[in-house]
Design an enzyme around this catalytic site. Sequence first.
Site, PDB file in Angstrom:
ATOM      1  N   GLN A  43     -63.131  46.642 -21.370  1.00  0.00           N
ATOM      2  CA  GLN A  43     -64.489  46.578 -21.890  1.00  0.00           C
ATOM      3  C   GLN A  43     -65.448  46.476 -20.702  1.00  0.00           C
ATOM      4  OE1 GLN A  43     -65.293  47.142 -24.863  1.00  0.00           O
ATOM      5  NE2 GLN A  43     -63.554  46.611 -26.143  1.00  0.00           N
ATOM      6  N   ALA A  44     -66.733  46.689 -20.967  1.00  0.00           N
ATOM      7  CA  ALA A  44     -67.705  46.593 -19.880  1.00  0.00           C
ATOM      8  C   ALA A  44     -67.587  45.254 -19.164  1.00  0.00           C
ATOM      9  CB  ALA A  44     -69.118  46.791 -20.414  1.00  0.00           C
ATOM     10  N   GLU A  45     -67.395  44.171 -19.927  1.00  0.00           N
ATOM     11  CA  GLU A  45     -67.181  42.864 -19.323  1.00  0.00           C
ATOM     12  C   GLU A  45     -66.186  42.043 -20.125  1.00  0.00           C
ATOM     13  OE1 GLU A  45     -70.186  43.360 -16.278  1.00  0.00           O
ATOM     14  OE2 GLU A  45     -70.310  43.904 -18.387  1.00  0.00           O
ATOM     15  N   THR A  46     -65.411  41.251 -19.399  1.00  0.00           N
ATOM     16  CA  THR A  46     -64.642  40.160 -19.972  1.00  0.00           C
ATOM     17  C   THR A  46     -65.248  38.876 -19.433  1.00  0.00           C
ATOM     18  OG1 THR A  46     -62.598  41.449 -20.165  1.00  0.00           O
ATOM     19  CG2 THR A  46     -62.382  39.051 -20.134  1.00  0.00           C
TER      20      THR A  46
END
Length: 273
Positions: A43-46
């Site tokens: 994902q774009a961020e964790t």
Amino acid sequence: MRQWTIDAFASGPFKGNPACVVEPFDAWPSDDGLQALAAENNQAETAYLLKTKDPARFGLRWFTPTREAPLCGHATLAAAHALFAEMGVDVPLLTFDTLSGPLTVRRDGERLEMDFPADPPHRTPVPEGLAEALGVAPTEVWAGAYLIAVLKDEATVRGLTPDLAALGRIAGEARDGAGQTVVVALADPGQPYSVVSRFFAPAAGIPEDPTTGSAHCILMPLFGERLGQAVLRFHQAYPGRGGDLECESRGARVLLRGRGVTVIESRLRVEPA
């Protein structure tokens, strides 16, 4: 350990920007372990949380699939949503200790309100190759943490199909977002928002980000001053999803408001080493 996928700045499920949020650690695992799980999540961020002795205070770090991020708005909102809605944290205000300093989040009706540092941009010449990479010449370019390319209208922003490989090589005067570019325009008349944008970050392993809270720390000072308004509504026009934010200028700070929606709850079989 539990993990949630949460759509941030979302009007409903499968809108806004998804982030993974991992149940809080007692101590930080290795950076390699955190990066490996972020790459697995893709994902774009964790977002990773760290417990403290204060039930209203947590360490918070953000990882893209390829690097640790210095600031991430949507994953901060997702982390707060997970603590409030999934883990039952019952406090009036959450404080996160981050690479960008302490960040706070509080409930605002059905939304969450985040208090972030403002990043007023400065006007800059159009970097060499930017127009060719975007496929359109910006009317003006600004720089803060990221490059801000102002386009002529909303239709141009929505119809953009940039050369991502070329865009990833352009830094211009962006402070710490090399290869990360926001394209933005004033909204068409009659829209429920004032500004529309998209965000491309191929150099960070994110071809296009669905909704980018940190970018609005730049956009709100820029367009708040231009439009003479302290509160603006923004729409990030990621194809097929789209995210919605309300932003308020507070001098050196920007308040970002939006909703979080949990779409997946999962259990990790391994813990980052």
